[in-house]
Design a protein around this motif. Sequence first.
Motif, PDB file in Angstrom:
ATOM      1  N   VAL A   1       0.870  -1.169   0.000  1.00  0.00           N
ATOM      2  CA  VAL A   1       0.000   0.000   0.000  1.00  0.00           C
ATOM      3  C   VAL A   1       0.913   1.226   0.000  1.00  0.00           C
ATOM      4  CG1 VAL A   1      -1.770   1.297   1.217  1.00  0.00           C
ATOM      5  CG2 VAL A   1      -1.835  -1.213   1.226  1.00  0.00           C
ATOM      6  N   TYR A   2       0.672   2.114  -0.932  1.00  0.00           N
ATOM      7  CA  TYR A   2       1.485   3.316  -1.081  1.00  0.00           C
ATOM      8  C   TYR A   2       0.716   4.507  -0.521  1.00  0.00           C
ATOM      9  CZ  TYR A   2       4.906   0.883  -3.922  1.00  0.00           C
ATOM     10  OH  TYR A   2       5.890   0.034  -4.356  1.00  0.00           O
ATOM     11  N   TYR A   3       1.398   5.261   0.322  1.00  0.00           N
ATOM     12  CA  TYR A   3       0.803   6.405   0.995  1.00  0.00           C
ATOM     13  C   TYR A   3       1.501   7.694   0.584  1.00  0.00           C
ATOM     14  CZ  TYR A   3      -1.090   2.845   4.156  1.00  0.00           C
ATOM     15  OH  TYR A   3      -1.739   1.765   4.692  1.00  0.00           O
ATOM     16  N   CYS A   4       0.719   8.718   0.372  1.00  0.00           N
ATOM     17  CA  CYS A   4       1.240  10.064   0.154  1.00  0.00           C
ATOM     18  C   CYS A   4       1.334  10.777   1.504  1.00  0.00           C
ATOM     19  CB  CYS A   4       0.294  10.817  -0.784  1.00  0.00           C
ATOM     20  SG  CYS A   4       0.803  12.491  -1.181  1.00  0.00           S
ATOM     21  N   ASN A   5       2.385  11.564   1.661  1.00  0.00           N
ATOM     22  CA  ASN A   5       2.612  12.266   2.928  1.00  0.00           C
ATOM     23  C   ASN A   5       3.026  13.702   2.663  1.00  0.00           C
ATOM     24  OD1 ASN A   5       5.061  13.064   5.000  1.00  0.00           O
ATOM     25  ND2 ASN A   5       3.311  12.114   6.011  1.00  0.00           N
ATOM     26  N   ALA A   6       2.506  14.618   3.440  1.00  0.00           N
ATOM     27  CA  ALA A   6       2.880  16.027   3.333  1.00  0.00           C
ATOM     28  C   ALA A   6       3.560  16.460   4.626  1.00  0.00           C
ATOM     29  CB  ALA A   6       1.650  16.893   3.072  1.00  0.00           C
ATOM     30  N   ASP A   7       4.691  17.099   4.467  1.00  0.00           N
ATOM     31  CA  ASP A   7       5.510  17.494   5.616  1.00  0.00           C
ATOM     32  C   ASP A   7       5.815  18.985   5.533  1.00  0.00           C
ATOM     33  OD1 ASP A   7       7.236  17.551   7.767  1.00  0.00           O
ATOM     34  OD2 ASP A   7       8.485  15.900   7.068  1.00  0.00           O
ATOM     35  N   THR A   8       5.625  19.682   6.639  1.00  0.00           N
ATOM     36  CA  THR A   8       5.976  21.097   6.666  1.00  0.00           C
ATOM     37  C   THR A   8       7.486  21.304   6.677  1.00  0.00           C
ATOM     38  OG1 THR A   8       5.715  21.077   9.057  1.00  0.00           O
ATOM     39  CG2 THR A   8       3.828  21.829   7.753  1.00  0.00           C
ATOM     40  N   PHE A   9       8.234  20.273   7.075  1.00  0.00           N
ATOM     41  CA  PHE A   9       9.681  20.311   6.933  1.00  0.00           C
ATOM     42  C   PHE A   9       9.990  20.230   5.451  1.00  0.00           C
ATOM     43  CE2 PHE A   9      13.811  20.204   8.649  1.00  0.00           C
ATOM     44  CZ  PHE A   9      14.584  19.314   7.934  1.00  0.00           C
ATOM     45  N   SER A  10      11.024  20.914   4.995  1.00  0.00           N
ATOM     46  CA  SER A  10      11.200  21.103   3.561  1.00  0.00           C
ATOM     47  C   SER A  10      11.774  19.891   2.832  1.00  0.00           C
ATOM     48  CB  SER A  10      12.099  22.312   3.297  1.00  0.00           C
ATOM     49  OG  SER A  10      13.373  22.112   3.886  1.00  0.00           O
ATOM     50  N   ASP A  11      12.379  18.961   3.562  1.00  0.00           N
ATOM     51  CA  ASP A  11      13.044  17.836   2.923  1.00  0.00           C
ATOM     52  C   ASP A  11      12.602  16.514   3.545  1.00  0.00           C
ATOM     53  OD1 ASP A  11      15.607  20.144   2.948  1.00  0.00           O
ATOM     54  OD2 ASP A  11      14.865  19.289   1.060  1.00  0.00           O
ATOM     55  N   TYR A  12      13.132  15.429   2.974  1.00  0.00           N
ATOM     56  CA  TYR A  12      12.730  14.096   3.403  1.00  0.00           C
ATOM     57  C   TYR A  12      13.088  13.822   4.860  1.00  0.00           C
ATOM     58  CZ  TYR A  12      12.772   9.036   3.874  1.00  0.00           C
ATOM     59  OH  TYR A  12      12.560   7.751   4.313  1.00  0.00           O
ATOM     60  N   ARG A  13      12.144  13.243   5.565  1.00  0.00           N
ATOM     61  CA  ARG A  13      12.397  12.703   6.894  1.00  0.00           C
ATOM     62  C   ARG A  13      11.863  11.278   6.930  1.00  0.00           C
ATOM     63  NH1 ARG A  13      10.110  16.577  11.462  1.00  0.00           N
ATOM     64  NH2 ARG A  13       8.234  16.533  10.158  1.00  0.00           N
ATOM     65  N   PRO A  14      12.581  10.331   7.492  1.00  0.00           N
ATOM     66  CA  PRO A  14      12.117   8.931   7.480  1.00  0.00           C
ATOM     67  C   PRO A  14      10.760   8.741   8.146  1.00  0.00           C
ATOM     68  CG  PRO A  14      14.424   9.040   8.109  1.00  0.00           C
ATOM     69  CD  PRO A  14      13.921  10.454   8.068  1.00  0.00           C
ATOM     70  N   GLU A  15      10.444   9.576   9.102  1.00  0.00           N
ATOM     71  CA  GLU A  15       9.164   9.426   9.784  1.00  0.00           C
ATOM     72  C   GLU A  15       8.029  10.149   9.068  1.00  0.00           C
ATOM     73  OE1 GLU A  15      11.728  11.185  10.733  1.00  0.00           O
ATOM     74  OE2 GLU A  15      11.190  12.895  12.008  1.00  0.00           O
ATOM     75  N   GLY A  16       8.345  10.965   8.075  1.00  0.00           N
ATOM     76  CA  GLY A  16       7.334  11.718   7.359  1.00  0.00           C
ATOM     77  C   GLY A  16       6.757  12.853   8.188  1.00  0.00           C
ATOM     78  N   GLY A  17       5.820  13.552   7.587  1.00  0.00           N
ATOM     79  CA  GLY A  17       5.174  14.669   8.263  1.00  0.00           C
ATOM     80  C   GLY A  17       3.834  14.274   8.840  1.00  0.00           C
ATOM     81  N   ALA A  18       3.041  15.268   9.180  1.00  0.00           N
ATOM     82  CA  ALA A  18       1.814  15.026   9.935  1.00  0.00           C
ATOM     83  C   ALA A  18       0.636  14.559   9.091  1.00  0.00           C
ATOM     84  CB  ALA A  18       1.429  16.305  10.669  1.00  0.00           C
ATOM     85  N   TYR A  19       0.707  14.767   7.795  1.00  0.00           N
ATOM     86  CA  TYR A  19      -0.463  14.533   6.959  1.00  0.00           C
ATOM     87  C   TYR A  19      -0.271  13.313   6.063  1.00  0.00           C
ATOM     88  CZ  TYR A  19      -1.172  19.295   8.520  1.00  0.00           C
ATOM     89  OH  TYR A  19      -1.301  20.412   9.299  1.00  0.00           O
ATOM     90  N   TRP A  20      -1.269  12.420   6.117  1.00  0.00           N
ATOM     91  CA  TRP A  20      -1.195  11.160   5.382  1.00  0.00           C
ATOM     92  C   TRP A  20      -2.468  10.917   4.599  1.00  0.00           C
ATOM     93  CZ3 TRP A  20       3.167   8.135   5.415  1.00  0.00           C
ATOM     94  CH2 TRP A  20       4.120   8.430   6.383  1.00  0.00           C
ATOM     95  N   GLY A  21      -2.313  10.350   3.416  1.00  0.00           N
ATOM     96  CA  GLY A  21      -3.468   9.870   2.697  1.00  0.00           C
ATOM     97  C   GLY A  21      -3.870   8.493   3.201  1.00  0.00           C
ATOM     98  N   LYS A  22      -4.943   7.958   2.621  1.00  0.00           N
ATOM     99  CA  LYS A  22      -5.441   6.650   3.055  1.00  0.00           C
ATOM    100  C   LYS A  22      -4.752   5.494   2.348  1.00  0.00           C
ATOM    101  CE  LYS A  22      -9.983   8.330   4.492  1.00  0.00           C
ATOM    102  NZ  LYS A  22     -11.454   8.201   4.325  1.00  0.00           N
ATOM    103  N   GLY A  23      -4.016   5.802   1.314  1.00  0.00           N
ATOM    104  CA  GLY A  23      -3.239   4.788   0.628  1.00  0.00           C
ATOM    105  C   GLY A  23      -3.914   4.228  -0.613  1.00  0.00           C
ATOM    106  N   THR A  24      -3.065   3.713  -1.502  1.00  0.00           N
ATOM    107  CA  THR A  24      -3.542   3.040  -2.702  1.00  0.00           C
ATOM    108  C   THR A  24      -2.717   1.769  -2.871  1.00  0.00           C
ATOM    109  OG1 THR A  24      -4.013   3.310  -5.069  1.00  0.00           O
ATOM    110  CG2 THR A  24      -2.009   4.352  -4.259  1.00  0.00           C
ATOM    111  N   LEU A  25      -3.394   0.673  -3.203  1.00  0.00           N
ATOM    112  CA  LEU A  25      -2.736  -0.629  -3.260  1.00  0.00           C
ATOM    113  C   LEU A  25      -2.087  -0.855  -4.625  1.00  0.00           C
ATOM    114  CD1 LEU A  25      -2.126  -3.434  -2.035  1.00  0.00           C
ATOM    115  CD2 LEU A  25      -4.380  -4.162  -2.890  1.00  0.00           C
ATOM    116  N   VAL A  26      -0.833  -1.245  -4.595  1.00  0.00           N
ATOM    117  CA  VAL A  26      -0.104  -1.649  -5.799  1.00  0.00           C
ATOM    118  C   VAL A  26       0.245  -3.124  -5.656  1.00  0.00           C
ATOM    119  CG1 VAL A  26       2.028  -1.364  -7.114  1.00  0.00           C
ATOM    120  CG2 VAL A  26       0.817   0.651  -6.230  1.00  0.00           C
ATOM    121  N   THR A  27      -0.189  -3.895  -6.631  1.00  0.00           N
ATOM    122  CA  THR A  27       0.095  -5.334  -6.632  1.00  0.00           C
ATOM    123  C   THR A  27       0.843  -5.689  -7.913  1.00  0.00           C
ATOM    124  OG1 THR A  27      -1.928  -5.794  -5.374  1.00  0.00           O
ATOM    125  CG2 THR A  27      -0.866  -7.653  -6.470  1.00  0.00           C
ATOM    126  N   VAL A  28       2.023  -6.249  -7.742  1.00  0.00           N
ATOM    127  CA  VAL A  28       2.832  -6.652  -8.893  1.00  0.00           C
ATOM    128  C   VAL A  28       2.879  -8.171  -8.917  1.00  0.00           C
ATOM    129  CG1 VAL A  28       5.034  -6.400 -10.082  1.00  0.00           C
ATOM    130  CG2 VAL A  28       4.203  -4.556  -8.606  1.00  0.00           C
TER     131      VAL A  28
END
Length: 122
Positions: free
Chosen positions: A93-120
């Motif tokens: 399941v792939y999730y989109c995340n929005a972070d007020t910090f300007s760059d990547y953080r392993p823990e992500g920011g406060a805002y998350w989507g509900k996710g979309t499933l990718v099956t290969v």
Amino acid sequence: QVQLVESGGGLVQPGGSLRLSCAAPGFTLDAYAIGWFRQAPGKEREGVSCISSSDGSTYYADSVKGRFTISRDNPYDKIYLQMDDLKPEDTAVYYCNADTFSDYRPEGGAYWGKGTLVTVSS
């Protein structure tokens, strides 16, 4: 409250491609670092890619470098994750995340989507 909506997941054969989209209706995302995270069954969530809000620089996990591309479409305020040469181990399941910090953080920011499933799978 930023509400993120992902789309574009689905079933694809190994070696195939998918493009995931992330949007936040009613919000402008250019002030946020936007990341894609994924979680496979029985595994911890991991950061896949991120695009900076300051200079557009990008981050990719080693497992997806050369296969995935993240981009912003500013006029339409969307963020895309182009996934090529997909492998069974990309299934998650792939999730989109929005972070007020300007760059990547392993823990992500406060805002998350509900996710979309990718099956290969073949």
